[in-house]
Design a protein around this motif. Structure first.
Motif, PDB file in Angstrom:
ATOM      1  N   PRO A  10       0.822  -1.208   0.000  1.00 15.78           N
ATOM      2  CA  PRO A  10       0.000   0.000   0.000  1.00 15.78           C
ATOM      3  C   PRO A  10       0.856   1.259   0.000  1.00 15.78           C
ATOM      4  CG  PRO A  10      -0.833  -1.596   1.579  1.00 15.78           C
ATOM      5  CD  PRO A  10       0.485  -2.121   1.087  1.00 15.78           C
ATOM      6  N   GLN A  11       0.498   2.197  -0.868  1.00 10.28           N
ATOM      7  CA  GLN A  11       1.159   3.499  -0.993  1.00 10.28           C
ATOM      8  C   GLN A  11       2.587   3.406  -1.529  1.00 10.28           C
ATOM      9  OE1 GLN A  11       0.778   5.224   2.929  1.00 10.28           O
ATOM     10  NE2 GLN A  11      -1.361   5.806   2.587  1.00 10.28           N
ATOM     11  N   SER A  12       3.022   2.205  -1.858  1.00  9.23           N
ATOM     12  CA  SER A  12       4.365   2.044  -2.427  1.00  9.23           C
ATOM     13  C   SER A  12       4.322   1.451  -3.829  1.00  9.23           C
ATOM     14  CB  SER A  12       5.223   1.152  -1.528  1.00  9.23           C
ATOM     15  OG  SER A  12       5.442   1.761  -0.282  1.00  9.23           O
ATOM     16  N   GLY A  13       3.334   0.604  -4.100  1.00  9.41           N
ATOM     17  CA  GLY A  13       3.199  -0.001  -5.418  1.00  9.41           C
ATOM     18  C   GLY A  13       3.387  -1.505  -5.409  1.00  9.41           C
ATOM     19  N   SER A  14       3.530  -2.072  -6.607  1.00  5.33           N
ATOM     20  CA  SER A  14       3.698  -3.516  -6.781  1.00  5.33           C
ATOM     21  C   SER A  14       5.120  -3.822  -7.223  1.00  5.33           C
ATOM     22  CB  SER A  14       2.707  -4.049  -7.822  1.00  5.33           C
ATOM     23  OG  SER A  14       1.376  -3.783  -7.429  1.00  5.33           O
ATOM     24  N   PHE A  15       5.671  -4.927  -6.697  1.00  6.61           N
ATOM     25  CA  PHE A  15       7.043  -5.312  -6.997  1.00  6.61           C
ATOM     26  C   PHE A  15       7.115  -6.820  -7.204  1.00  6.61           C
ATOM     27  CE2 PHE A  15       6.974  -1.619  -4.292  1.00  6.61           C
ATOM     28  CZ  PHE A  15       7.900  -0.749  -4.862  1.00  6.61           C
ATOM     29  N   VAL A  16       8.070  -7.270  -8.022  1.00  7.23           N
ATOM     30  CA  VAL A  16       8.306  -8.706  -8.181  1.00  7.23           C
ATOM     31  C   VAL A  16       8.797  -9.262  -6.844  1.00  7.23           C
ATOM     32  CG1 VAL A  16       9.652 -10.469  -9.378  1.00  7.23           C
ATOM     33  CG2 VAL A  16       8.875  -8.436 -10.620  1.00  7.23           C
ATOM     34  N   ALA A  17       8.185 -10.344  -6.393  1.00  7.44           N
ATOM     35  CA  ALA A  17       8.550 -10.934  -5.103  1.00  7.44           C
ATOM     36  C   ALA A  17       9.910 -11.628  -5.206  1.00  7.44           C
ATOM     37  CB  ALA A  17       7.490 -11.941  -4.668  1.00  7.44           C
ATOM     38  N   PRO A  18      10.666 -11.644  -4.104  1.00  4.54           N
ATOM     39  CA  PRO A  18      11.950 -12.364  -4.100  1.00  4.54           C
ATOM     40  C   PRO A  18      11.727 -13.866  -4.243  1.00  4.54           C
ATOM     41  CG  PRO A  18      11.768 -10.873  -2.216  1.00  4.54           C
ATOM     42  CD  PRO A  18      10.405 -10.972  -2.834  1.00  4.54           C
ATOM     43  N   ILE A  19      12.745 -14.574  -4.726  1.00  6.56           N
ATOM     44  CA  ILE A  19      12.701 -16.036  -4.715  1.00  6.56           C
ATOM     45  C   ILE A  19      12.832 -16.496  -3.274  1.00  6.56           C
ATOM     46  CG2 ILE A  19      13.934 -18.137  -5.370  1.00  6.56           C
ATOM     47  CD1 ILE A  19      14.712 -16.843  -7.944  1.00  6.56           C
ATOM     48  N   SER A  20      11.964 -17.403  -2.865  1.00  9.76           N
ATOM     49  CA  SER A  20      11.949 -17.870  -1.483  1.00  9.76           C
ATOM     50  C   SER A  20      12.160 -19.380  -1.424  1.00  9.76           C
ATOM     51  CB  SER A  20      10.603 -17.511  -0.826  1.00  9.76           C
ATOM     52  OG  SER A  20      10.436 -18.187   0.388  1.00  9.76           O
ATOM     53  N   LEU A  21      13.199 -19.813  -0.702  1.00  2.71           N
ATOM     54  CA  LEU A  21      13.425 -21.245  -0.528  1.00  2.71           C
ATOM     55  C   LEU A  21      12.327 -21.881   0.300  1.00  2.71           C
ATOM     56  CD1 LEU A  21      17.277 -21.735   0.020  1.00  2.71           C
ATOM     57  CD2 LEU A  21      15.896 -22.378  -1.956  1.00  2.71           C
ATOM     58  N   GLU A  22      11.825 -21.133   1.306  1.00  4.31           N
ATOM     59  CA  GLU A  22      10.752 -21.662   2.147  1.00  4.31           C
ATOM     60  C   GLU A  22       9.518 -21.960   1.302  1.00  4.31           C
ATOM     61  OE1 GLU A  22      12.543 -19.016   2.826  1.00  4.31           O
ATOM     62  OE2 GLU A  22      13.614 -19.598   4.662  1.00  4.31           O
ATOM     63  N   ARG A  23       9.168 -21.011   0.440  1.00  2.96           N
ATOM     64  CA  ARG A  23       8.008 -21.198  -0.441  1.00  2.96           C
ATOM     65  C   ARG A  23       8.265 -22.348  -1.417  1.00  2.96           C
ATOM     66  NH1 ARG A  23       3.437 -22.076  -1.558  1.00  2.96           N
ATOM     67  NH2 ARG A  23       2.291 -21.033  -3.202  1.00  2.96           N
ATOM     68  N   TYR A  24       9.500 -22.484  -1.870  1.00  2.64           N
ATOM     69  CA  TYR A  24       9.861 -23.554  -2.795  1.00  2.64           C
ATOM     70  C   TYR A  24       9.660 -24.919  -2.145  1.00  2.64           C
ATOM     71  CZ  TYR A  24      12.884 -26.619  -5.566  1.00  2.64           C
ATOM     72  OH  TYR A  24      13.370 -27.650  -6.322  1.00  2.64           O
ATOM     73  N   PHE A  25      10.129 -25.065  -0.908  1.00  4.24           N
ATOM     74  CA  PHE A  25       9.993 -26.349  -0.226  1.00  4.24           C
ATOM     75  C   PHE A  25       8.529 -26.661   0.099  1.00  4.24           C
ATOM     76  CE2 PHE A  25      14.542 -25.489   1.264  1.00  4.24           C
ATOM     77  CZ  PHE A  25      15.085 -26.281   0.262  1.00  4.24           C
ATOM     78  N   GLU A  26       7.753 -25.632   0.405  1.00  2.05           N
ATOM     79  CA  GLU A  26       6.310 -25.825   0.610  1.00  2.05           C
ATOM     80  C   GLU A  26       5.666 -26.359  -0.666  1.00  2.05           C
ATOM     81  OE1 GLU A  26       4.648 -22.123   1.820  1.00  2.05           O
ATOM     82  OE2 GLU A  26       5.608 -22.120   3.790  1.00  2.05           O
ATOM     83  N   ALA A  27       6.041 -25.747  -1.807  1.00  2.00           N
ATOM     84  CA  ALA A  27       5.480 -26.171  -3.092  1.00  2.00           C
ATOM     85  C   ALA A  27       5.909 -27.595  -3.435  1.00  2.00           C
ATOM     86  CB  ALA A  27       5.915 -25.208  -4.194  1.00  2.00           C
ATOM     87  N   CYS A  28       7.156 -27.947  -3.098  1.00  2.00           N
ATOM     88  CA  CYS A  28       7.627 -29.326  -3.316  1.00  2.00           C
ATOM     89  C   CYS A  28       6.754 -30.323  -2.550  1.00  2.00           C
ATOM     90  CB  CYS A  28       9.078 -29.465  -2.867  1.00  2.00           C
ATOM     91  SG  CYS A  28      10.290 -28.709  -3.959  1.00  2.00           S
ATOM     92  N   PHE A  29       6.438 -29.968  -1.317  1.00  2.00           N
ATOM     93  CA  PHE A  29       5.610 -30.847  -0.473  1.00  2.00           C
ATOM     94  C   PHE A  29       4.216 -31.000  -1.078  1.00  2.00           C
ATOM     95  CE2 PHE A  29       2.543 -31.453   2.973  1.00  2.00           C
ATOM     96  CZ  PHE A  29       3.055 -32.575   3.586  1.00  2.00           C
TER      97      PHE A  29
END
Length: 280
Positions: free
Chosen positions: A82-101
């Motif tokens: 909010p009030q800053s805009g939209s940005f490409v999210a960083p690559i996340s290992l935690e999110r990657y391992f969640e997706a693997c599961f």
């Protein structure tokens, strides 16, 4: 292992109006275009995604751009501040391992159920045809020595995995999986660019999955799928054995931020210089 040098480009050098087609809604098209550019790492982490700028490139209103960015935020590929805009999210290992599961549970369960249920001769032929096309495509890419243009390979690979859910009548589960593995795809693309995982094993692995399904062996089918897509422990081991991957991921995540900080510092120093000139 390959060495990567990430280059910051303005967004008008990454997307253009010709990317739009007449198929699908504007929202769907913009979502797909930006999603692909984020996943293939053309758009770096922290890159600003300005609605007005993107709309101007596509020569459309800001509304479909805003809706596409909201969908990308739901995929955790974009962060909206909010009030800053939209940005490409960083690559996340935690999110990657969640997706693997998630992927392991859904795809492993899918092929196990297919093996129990059985597939028709027509479905067997379709799967074998997909594998044959993959094999031919791999040979073409090998001959052309094209390491980075994997769009067609990714597409046919998705067709193989999507077909398994289609035969089971669970396309809703596939769509759920497809959304969750967007973050996973970014990590896999980075691994591919670094040469960590070899694509030559895909044909053999897909063949084993299909053979286990045809033999009506649920355990073998599930095991073959897990080996193919990699479980969490396997992926953690692969990444830990390749420290350059962590370094490349950190560089990818920090590059735009570092440039932005340098630009801000330059502006600040310029203001100080002007201020001092005014005093004297």
């Amino acid at each position: 292992m390959n060495t990567l040098n990430f280059e910051i480009k303005s967004i008008d050098n990454i997307i253009n109006a010709s990317d739009l087609t007449k198929e699908g809604s504007l929202v769907e098209q913009i979502y797909s275009i930006l999603r692909k550019k984020i996943i293939n790492l053309s758009l770096l982490s922290e890159t600003p995604l300005v609605e007005k700028e993107i709309a101007a490139i596509f020569e459309i209103s800001k509304t479909p751009v805003r809706e596409a960015l909201i969908r990308l935020a739901n995929d955790e590929l974009v962060k909206i501040m909010p009030q800053s805009g939209s940005f490409v999210a960083p690559i996340s290992l935690e999110r990657y391992f969640e997706a693997c599961f998630i992927r392991g549970k859904l795809e492993g369960g899918c092929v196990a159920r297919l093996a129990e249920k059985g597939i028709t001769l027509s479905e067997q032929v379709q799967l074998q045809s997909i594998i044959t096309k993959q094999e031919q495509l791999l040979k073409e890419i090998s001959i052309a020595e094209s390491e980075h243009d994997n769009a067609r390979l990714i597409e046919i690979n998705e067709t193989f995995h999507r077909s398994l859910f289609e035969y089971l009548g669970l396309l809703g589960a596939w769509r759920l999986l497809d959304n969750s593995k967007a973050a996973m795809s970014r990590v896999k693309h980075l691994k591919r660019l670094l040469g960590i995982k070899h694509k030559e094993t895909v044909i053999e692995e897909h063949t084993r999955i299909v053979e286990a399904i045809i033999k009506r062996d649920p355990k073998a089918a599930e095991a073959a799928m897990i080996k193919h897509i990699g479980d969490v422990d396997t992926e953690m081991a692969i990444i830990s054995q390749n420290p350059q991957f962590i370094q490349s991921m950190n560089e990818f995540n920090m590059l735009v931020n570092e440039q932005r900080n340098r630009q801000n510092a330059s502006k600040y120093n310029a203001k100080r210089f002007v201020s001092k000139r005014m005093v004297f």
